[in-house]
Design an enzyme around this catalytic site. Structure first.
Site, PDB file in Angstrom:
ATOM      1  CE  LYS A  87     -39.903 -18.676  55.693  1.00 27.16           C
ATOM      2  NZ  LYS A  87     -40.158 -20.130  55.671  1.00 27.16           N
TER       3      LYS A  87
ATOM      4  CB  THR B 221     -35.906 -20.419  56.012  1.00 28.76           C
ATOM      5  OG1 THR B 221     -36.713 -21.607  56.089  1.00 28.76           O
ATOM      6  CG2 THR B 221     -34.712 -20.671  55.113  1.00 28.76           C
TER       7      THR B 221
ATOM      8  CE  LYS C 257     -36.416 -29.094  62.070  1.00 28.31           C
ATOM      9  NZ  LYS C 257     -35.854 -27.926  61.353  1.00 28.31           N
TER      10      LYS C 257
ATOM     11  CE  LYS D  35     -37.812 -24.237  65.118  1.00 29.03           C
ATOM     12  NZ  LYS D  35     -36.834 -23.618  64.262  1.00 29.03           N
ATOM     13  NE  ARG D  36     -41.761 -32.386  59.168  1.00 26.27           N
ATOM     14  CZ  ARG D  36     -42.162 -33.255  58.244  1.00 26.27           C
ATOM     15  NH1 ARG D  36     -42.771 -32.829  57.159  1.00 26.27           N
ATOM     16  NH2 ARG D  36     -41.993 -34.537  58.421  1.00 26.27           N
TER      17      ARG D  36
ATOM     18  CG  HIS E  56     -30.916 -28.180  51.508  1.00 27.20           C
ATOM     19  ND1 HIS E  56     -31.341 -26.879  51.594  1.00 27.20           N
ATOM     20  CD2 HIS E  56     -30.825 -28.454  50.198  1.00 27.20           C
ATOM     21  CE1 HIS E  56     -31.520 -26.388  50.372  1.00 27.20           C
ATOM     22  NE2 HIS E  56     -31.209 -27.335  49.504  1.00 27.20           N
TER      23      HIS E  56
HETATM   24  C1  NBG Z   1     -33.420 -28.218  55.605  1.00 26.77           C
HETATM   25  C2  NBG Z   1     -32.629 -27.829  56.836  1.00 26.77           C
HETATM   26  C3  NBG Z   1     -32.903 -26.399  57.242  1.00 26.77           C
HETATM   27  C4  NBG Z   1     -32.721 -25.474  56.060  1.00 26.77           C
HETATM   28  C5  NBG Z   1     -33.559 -25.956  54.884  1.00 26.77           C
HETATM   29  C6  NBG Z   1     -33.351 -25.114  53.642  1.00 26.77           C
HETATM   30  C7  NBG Z   1     -33.706 -30.493  54.693  1.00 26.77           C
HETATM   31  C8  NBG Z   1     -33.014 -31.730  54.247  1.00 26.77           C
HETATM   32  N1  NBG Z   1     -32.928 -29.508  55.160  1.00 26.77           N
HETATM   33  O1  NBG Z   1     -32.038 -26.021  58.288  1.00 26.77           O
HETATM   34  O2  NBG Z   1     -32.923 -28.704  57.893  1.00 26.77           O
HETATM   35  O3  NBG Z   1     -33.093 -24.167  56.386  1.00 26.77           O
HETATM   36  O4  NBG Z   1     -33.200 -27.287  54.552  1.00 26.77           O
HETATM   37  O5  NBG Z   1     -32.004 -25.040  53.314  1.00 26.77           O
HETATM   38  O6  NBG Z   1     -34.908 -30.403  54.647  1.00 26.77           O
END
Ligand code: NBG
Length: 803
Positions: free
Chosen positions: A653, A649, A547, A541-542, A358
């Protein structure tokens, strides 16, 4: 009646009277109270039980069908799940929302008040944990026999508050009131060992801990399938309480062993950027996989004998590297406890696992110090060495004695210190590896895991992420869902999201557009973040520098300056909404948060600016809050430095709910733009190749500052507000090319304003975004996993009449 295959449970009634009777029964018999003395909490828990019973009956039929079919199982291993609230979902999936509301009213409770008592289990950090929950929802909806395995953390992701604009973390004791959705299954407990010695391949652990599971139900939508997610809690063994110490008044010492054991499932780790408690985190990882593998073997042995069929009946998907110790653990179980030889055990292990990566950030690829593993899991380290030996032989056979390559690929890193590389172990120990968006999978194979893709090209796949339309459209956005169903003449889109394409012609229907706009406005009023007629511009988002919340902030400051200079130049009043959490030890991200709160005040306090611009930053972003923000958004900010965001994701949404995206060519943005159309997407900035080239060259962020007066003014203002660290990091290294993309971003925002000016055309684009987002359903994602990696198919429960 055959109790195992033809269960004939009483089907819970569907009429309002029956529901109300069940609710009362539960209130009196299970909750032990009366209508006269029931609290709102009593009402909530009783309602939850009444709804849960309806799922439990389906669950029984699902389990019976699975038992009879002895199917191939999908097991999902994840250290994180962000399931979201359960009540509304389960009311929807059982079709009891209306009868429940009237039954509650009949006993004197306001349904809205009761719903607010439902607590979201925050057992994850961000996208990775929410993806896990979306996949579970889709697996159940598609009738795939599946179990999710995870950890039941006592404390989930911290609750975020702001003090003087700074993030403060508070414990999230999510199950403080108990959790009515859980079924404890203490009899399925497992014993997990740690530390100790190995003698001739026989491990004698020095410490043991119990893993006790409980499960939550995972219903499918529009089907009777109810799967489960099984979460492990750590418990001390019975003898751990030291009675004699207690008798001597040593109260803390008397429980210290128990506390030590139970700490394993105490907290979710906020992420890897903190050094604290690393050994505890490794213990968690092993605890999860050891309990889960034993549970899987137990389940396998209910219907099968021997080991020949194991890998045919089992596929285990590893969600990132957190559960990768499952590879040496399965080897150990097969060899040391079931006495298979290495080759047989390895053939089974390799076939059983698949791995999803991921990230592309090198610092996010987990490694563990060899000495730590040696101490905690000595037998596993031996097995990892052996896996590495065989693996490096294979590399040598293929590429010759290329020492550089061997050093790069080895599962053991030698310099600067000896560590186990979990991603390498994952690729070597699994049958399939996948990235989570086209670009990500391509970059994985070309950069991060290139050596491995050269060795085993067939092992690499892409499975683009998706989101469940049930939670993120139907539950989050009832008015839009109703309008869509009306437009399409039914709600089949809930299970077949491609049907949204049928909305396309309606984008040209002025009356439909007007209703679409009215829904958006209504959602903005419900969110109450700002003027419902302003452009609601969201970045949720985080917090992470890649980002680029800081880029959005530079835009906000530039708007502030423009409005102050000449209010007529800004054509679209905006409400800019940020939400998200930062890792507690991530100081740079936390400085950006404080800066956002500072700017929000500055803007609000300036009467020349505040009618045109508002900045809001609600605290404690989670699934529940996302469900309120997403339906109200006009503009979706997806502005990461290209080549950094694996997928995203939230972008899906928001597009699904009719927000237009402003974004870079990163992660799944690319696929969103391909589908919704370049005309309905605001693209800007360097692409991944260009960004890598700039980074690799002689990048001087200060040149942008010197050449661009608006940028200069924005950075100066930030520095002047006492955020010299933020300004300094932009002008110094600017790791994520914020300044390089600033002007392109501002130009794209100008195009946004222009487009906003024509509300009819904006609404058309909004409808087209929804209409063309069908691909981003997690049902499609699960279908892809099933066909390319899992090779698994559906099993449907019977209707309960059999037997
Ligand atoms: C996160 C990514 C996102 C991705 C999500 C689900 C981790 C390690 N990765 O871009 O930063 O959408 O995983 O795949 O949290």
């Amino acid at each position: 009646m055959d109790m195992r295959t033809g269960i004939n449970l009483r089907t819970p009634g569907a009429t309002p009277e029956e529901f109300q009777q069940d609710l009362l029964d539960n209130l009196y018999y299970r909750r032990g109270t009366t209508v006269e003395s029931a609290s709102a909490q009593d009402a909530y828990e009783t309602l939850a039980l009444t709804v849960r019973d309806r799922l439990a009956e389906r669950r029984a039929r699902t389990a019976a069908a699975h038992y009879a079919a002895n199917p191939r199982w999908v097991y999902y291993f994840s250290a994180e799940y962000l399931l979201g609230r359960q009540l509304e979902q389960n009311l929807l999936y059982t079709g009891t929302a209306e009868v429940a509301a009237s039954a509650l009213k009949a006993v004197g409770f306001a349904p809205e008040e009761v719903k607010e008592l439902d607590v979201e289990p925050g057992l994850g950090n961000g996208g990775l944990g929410r993806l896990a929950a979306c996949l579970l929802d889709s697996m159940a909806t598609l009738d795939i026999p599946a179990v999710g395995y995870g950890i039941r953390y006592d404390l989930g992701i911290f609750r975020q508050t702001f003090e003087n604009g700074a993030q403060v973390e508070r414990p999230d004791d999510w199950a403080f009131q108990g959790d009515p959705w859980e079924f404890p299954a203490p009899d399925d407990r497992q014993v997990v060992g740690f530390y100790g010695t190995v003698d001739n391949g026989v491990w004698t652990p020095a410490e043991t801990v119990l893993g006790e599971p409980s499960h939550m139900l995972v219903p499918g939508h529009g089907t009777d399938t109810v799967n489960i997610v099984r979460l492990w809690s750590a418990r001390a063994s019975r003898e751990s309480f030291d009675l004699s110490r207690f008798a001597h008044g040593q109260y803390a010492e008397a429980v210290q062993d128990a506390v030590r054991a139970e700490n394993i499932s105490k907290v979710l780790y906020p992420d890897d950027s903190t050094e604290l408690g690393r050994e505890l985190r490794l213990k968690q990882q092993y605890f999860l996989v050891s309990c889960s593998l034993r549970d899987i073997i137990r389940r396998f042995q209910l219907r099968n004998t021997g080991w020949d069929a194991f890998a045919d009946k089992t596929v285990i998907q590893l969600n990132d590297t957190h559960p990768v110790l499952a590879v040496p653990e399965l080897m150990r179980l097969l060899m040391d406890e079931y006495h298979l030889d290495w080759d047989t055990a390895w053939a089974i292990t390799r076939r059983t696992f698949a791995y999803t990566c991921h990230t592309l950030l090198p610092e996010a690829l987990e490694t563990w110090p060899v000495p730590m593993l040696e101490r905690l899991l000595p037998r596993h380290l031996e097995i990892i060495y052996l896996i590495n030996l065989h693996f490096l032989e294979e590399v040598r056979d293929r590429f010759g004695p290329d020492t550089d390559r061997l050093r790069r690929m080895s599962i053991i890193q030698e310099e600067p210190d000896r560590r186990v590389r979990m991603a390498h172990l994952a690729v070597a120990g699994t049958a399939a590896v996948n990235g989570v968006a086209e670009l990500h999978s391509q970059l994985l194979a070309e950069t991060t895991l290139r050596d491995f893709a050269e060795l085993w090209p067939d092992r690499f796949h892409n499975v683009t992420n998706g989101v469940t339309p049930r939670r993120f459209l139907r539950i989050a956005n009832p008015p839009l869902s109703a309008l869509i169903s009306e437009g399409l003449g039914g709600d089949g889109w809930l299970r077949d999201l491609d049907l949204l394409a049928g909305l396309e012609p309606l984008a040209d229907d002025p009356a439909f557009r007007q209703r679409w706009r009215a829904v958006k406005r209504q959602n903005k009023i419900a969110l109450a973040a700002g003027d419902p007629d302003s452009l609601t511009d969201v970045m949720i988002k985080r917090f992470h520098e890649y980002k680029r919340q800081q880029l959005k902030l530079l835009h906000v400051v530039t708007l502030y300056h423009r409005i102050k200079n000449d209010p007529t130049t800004v054509r679209a009043p905006r409400t800019v909404l940020f939400a998200g959490k930062a890792a507690p030890a991530y100081h740079a991200a936390k400085a950006i948060m404080r800066l956002i709160n500072t700017i929000a005040h500055l803007v609000a306090a300036d009467p020349a600016v505040s009618p045109h611009l508002k900045v809001v930053f609600p605290a404690n972003y989670n699934v529940t809050l996302a469900e309120r923000i997403v339906p109200a958004a006009d503009l979706s900010e997806q502005i990461s430095m290209a080549g950094k965001e694996a997928s995203g994701t939230g972008n899906m949404k928001l597009a699904l709910n009719g927000a237009l995206t402003i974004g870079t060519l990163d992660g799944a943005n690319i696929e969103i733009r391909d589908r919704v159309g370049a005309d309905n997407f605001f693209l800007f900035g360097l692409d991944a190749r260009q960004a890598a080239a700039v980074r690799g060259g002689d990048y001087q962020p200060r040149r942008h500052y010197d050449d661009d007066p608006e940028l200069r003014a924005a950075i100066d203002l930030i520095g002047g507000l006492g955020f010299a660290d933020v300004a300094g990091s932009l002008l110094g290294r600017d790791e994520y090319l914020t300044l390089a993309d600033y002007r392109a971003y501002l130009d794209a925002q100008d195009r946004v304003e222009q487009a906003w000016h024509d509300q009819d055309s904006w609404t058309r684009m909004s409808i087209l975004n929804t209409a063309r987002s069908g691909f981003f359903s997690s049902d499609r994602t699960v279908t892809d996993y099933c066909s390319t990696i899992w090779k698994a198919g559906p099993v449907r429960p019977g209707n309960g009449d059999a037997g």
